[in-house]
Each structure stands twice: as C-alpha cells, then as structure tokens.
Scaffold this motif. Sequence first.
Motif, PDB file in Angstrom:
ATOM      1  N   TYR A 142       0.100  -9.293  59.624  1.00  0.00           N
ATOM      2  CA  TYR A 142       0.496  -7.924  59.291  1.00  0.00           C
ATOM      3  C   TYR A 142       1.961  -7.712  59.661  1.00  0.00           C
ATOM      4  O   TYR A 142       2.499  -8.362  60.563  1.00  0.00           O
ATOM      5  CB  TYR A 142      -0.344  -6.909  60.059  1.00  0.00           C
ATOM      6  N   GLY A 145       5.360  -1.184  58.827  1.00  0.00           N
ATOM      7  CA  GLY A 145       5.823  -0.612  57.573  1.00  0.00           C
ATOM      8  C   GLY A 145       7.333  -0.556  57.429  1.00  0.00           C
ATOM      9  O   GLY A 145       7.859  -0.708  56.319  1.00  0.00           O
ATOM     10  N   TRP A 148       8.324  -3.919  56.455  1.00  0.00           N
ATOM     11  CA  TRP A 148       7.753  -4.201  55.138  1.00  0.00           C
ATOM     12  C   TRP A 148       8.625  -3.600  54.048  1.00  0.00           C
ATOM     13  O   TRP A 148       8.976  -4.274  53.076  1.00  0.00           O
ATOM     14  CB  TRP A 148       6.329  -3.651  55.043  1.00  0.00           C
ATOM     15  N   PHE A 159       5.259   2.208  48.650  1.00  0.00           N
ATOM     16  CA  PHE A 159       5.046   2.173  50.091  1.00  0.00           C
ATOM     17  C   PHE A 159       4.794   3.581  50.632  1.00  0.00           C
ATOM     18  O   PHE A 159       3.872   3.799  51.424  1.00  0.00           O
ATOM     19  CB  PHE A 159       6.255   1.554  50.786  1.00  0.00           C
ATOM     20  N   ALA A 162       1.360   4.746  49.717  1.00  0.00           N
ATOM     21  CA  ALA A 162       0.343   4.036  50.492  1.00  0.00           C
ATOM     22  C   ALA A 162       0.291   4.569  51.925  1.00  0.00           C
ATOM     23  O   ALA A 162      -0.796   4.724  52.512  1.00  0.00           O
ATOM     24  CB  ALA A 162       0.628   2.538  50.495  1.00  0.00           C
ATOM     25  N   SER A 166      -2.787   6.588  53.972  1.00  0.00           N
ATOM     26  CA  SER A 166      -3.270   6.288  55.321  1.00  0.00           C
ATOM     27  C   SER A 166      -3.328   7.551  56.164  1.00  0.00           C
ATOM     28  O   SER A 166      -4.312   7.814  56.870  1.00  0.00           O
ATOM     29  CB  SER A 166      -2.364   5.253  56.000  1.00  0.00           C
ATOM     30  N   PHE A 187       0.942  -3.175  57.529  1.00  0.00           N
ATOM     31  CA  PHE A 187       0.424  -3.619  56.241  1.00  0.00           C
ATOM     32  C   PHE A 187       0.313  -5.142  56.229  1.00  0.00           C
ATOM     33  O   PHE A 187       1.132  -5.835  56.846  1.00  0.00           O
ATOM     34  CB  PHE A 187       1.359  -3.186  55.110  1.00  0.00           C
ATOM     35  N   SER A 191       0.874  -7.155  50.844  1.00  0.00           N
ATOM     36  CA  SER A 191       0.008  -6.177  50.198  1.00  0.00           C
ATOM     37  C   SER A 191       0.213  -4.801  50.815  1.00  0.00           C
ATOM     38  O   SER A 191       0.665  -4.676  51.955  1.00  0.00           O
ATOM     39  CB  SER A 191      -1.457  -6.590  50.345  1.00  0.00           C
ATOM     40  N   LEU A 192      -0.127  -3.773  50.045  1.00  0.00           N
ATOM     41  CA  LEU A 192      -0.151  -2.406  50.566  1.00  0.00           C
ATOM     42  C   LEU A 192      -1.590  -1.905  50.694  1.00  0.00           C
ATOM     43  O   LEU A 192      -1.839  -0.709  50.797  1.00  0.00           O
ATOM     44  CB  LEU A 192       0.654  -1.470  49.647  1.00  0.00           C
ATOM     45  N   GLU A 193      -2.521  -2.838  50.696  1.00  0.00           N
ATOM     46  CA  GLU A 193      -3.931  -2.505  50.857  1.00  0.00           C
ATOM     47  C   GLU A 193      -4.363  -2.752  52.302  1.00  0.00           C
ATOM     48  O   GLU A 193      -3.773  -3.549  53.011  1.00  0.00           O
ATOM     49  CB  GLU A 193      -4.788  -3.353  49.913  1.00  0.00           C
ATOM     50  N   ASN A 194      -5.409  -2.042  52.710  1.00  0.00           N
ATOM     51  CA  ASN A 194      -6.052  -2.257  54.014  1.00  0.00           C
ATOM     52  C   ASN A 194      -5.082  -2.178  55.194  1.00  0.00           C
ATOM     53  O   ASN A 194      -4.999  -3.104  56.010  1.00  0.00           O
ATOM     54  CB  ASN A 194      -6.772  -3.608  54.021  1.00  0.00           C
ATOM     55  N   PRO A 195      -4.324  -1.091  55.319  1.00  0.00           N
ATOM     56  CA  PRO A 195      -3.409  -0.956  56.448  1.00  0.00           C
ATOM     57  C   PRO A 195      -4.141  -0.698  57.763  1.00  0.00           C
ATOM     58  O   PRO A 195      -5.310  -0.300  57.775  1.00  0.00           O
ATOM     59  CB  PRO A 195      -2.565   0.258  56.057  1.00  0.00           C
TER      60      PRO A 195
END
Length: 281
Positions: A142, A145, A148, A159, A162, A166, A187, A191-195
């Motif tokens: 991870y 952000g 990222w 971003f 996303a 959250s 993150f 990916s920007l999924e599942n933070p």
Amino acid sequence: MRTPRRVTGLKHEVNAQHGDLVAFSVGDESALIGNLESIEELIALRKRMGRQRLAQPCITCDGQQIFVKTSSIESYPSRLRISFGLKRRSGAYDWPLAELRNNVRANQKTNMIPRLTGLGFARGRLGLVREVFLAFENLAGYTNGFDWVNSHPAQLERFIRAALDSLMTLNSKGIYHLDLWAGNIMFPDHSLENPKVIDLENCFIGSTAYHNETVGYQLALFYQHSLERLISEKDYDEIIRSYMHDRRELKSKTAQEFYQHFKHNGAGRKARYLIPFRGKL
C-alpha cells in the motif's frame, strides 16, 4: 495504565514482558509474544532521533512485519491520565488512548481500518506510564494517498473521488475521521480500490447531530491539508459540487460556512474534537 480490557473492551489478551515493556496481543494475534526486542529497538531509535513519536514496521522473530507506533509520554498530567484511563478537560483522551480506543471501536464496524494486533507500555518512576506503543497489521503493498497522487498526477480527480468515497463510507458507519488528509488514506500501489484509513487519533465514533457541519469541515480539511498545491480551489470546488450533487450535507448554511472557513484555516485537536459535539466554528 489500566488493564486494556477495562479501558477498551479488548478480550483475550495475552500478556508478555521484556525488560520494562509489557505487551498485550489482541484476540488470537501473537505477533508481540517473543518479539518485544524489535519494539525496544524502535523505542531506542526514537530516543536517539529526539522525537516524541515514531512509527515504522518492525521485523518479528519469525520474519513477519508488524507496524508499530510508539510515543513518549512527556508530561506528568499526561502520564497520570494515561495510567488511569482519564480524559482531558475537553472530554478527549490523550493521543495513545484516543487512537487505541478509536481503532478498537472502528475495527468492529469496518475492515477499512488496519487491524490492531497489540499494545503495550513501559512505566517510569512512581509507576506511571512513560511510553505507549500500538501494533497494527503492516500494509505491505500500500502507498499513502499523498505519495500515490504524486506518482499518478494525471489521475488526480479519480484519486479525489476515491478518497471522498472512503470518507463518506466511514461516515455512514458512524466513524468521522477528523484528520483525513491524503496521507491518512492508504491505497494499493496500483489501484484506487480497497483503501485503508489510518491514524485515528482525531476521530469521532458515533452519531452526531452536526453531521453536515462535520462533513463541511472534513471536505475543507482534505483540500487545505492535502491538495492546495495540486489543484486550484475553483477546480476542487467544482469536483465537490459534482460529487455532492445528490447529497444534502453542503446544502445548509452552517455546513457551507465550515467548508469555506476550513479550506483556509487549520484547526487544533481540541477544536476538531468539538465539531461533532457543538457544530460551531
């Protein structure tokens, strides 16, 4: 420091000790047992660096990593409050207890918070707590952000959206993070999924009569603390207007006042803590 169960509601702790350090593993986790030497080394590094707090992964004896935050408790009043689980005059707990309690409660509501695996402390003279550490699952793979988005500048708007997802998801679960800047959202590297959301020291958990005002503050803080140098205020406002189009939060006068004020003004810990309780600037 009181028995963790009395302070936080933790169950099934396993007690371990190494020198001055006393540790409690959470649930079925056993990462701290037999591995306090690495935490002792982290505390020694903090002292050599002249810092009050230090957080980084520690290698356990079986080659695994846990993420440890350690903090020196400097003042006598803080040592007294932490040792007996007492609150400050504002009603808030000192940092280590606030983060511990908030993580325990948030872990019960969502998997968006890194799992707490253990906690511990060292006592000084008079038996008062002088050092507290918290251990969490290590978020390998991870990136925070802020790093990222600096690595993916062309995806800034994605971003932001996303990150807002959250924030709103946590709010819907009664977890109001009051220091949610880009660096506190983790993150997956690609990916920007599942933070995952970290650093729950400044956090309100529960139901608030000032939901709109709190959201106004949160959205403003995210710009003021994270994005001021990356996006113009006008462009950020446009993203917020688009994202919040079907939501009620920023439609009230007071919420707009919070949003406009905190885009350009910071708030100390006490001021943040009181927003969900009083809803006043």
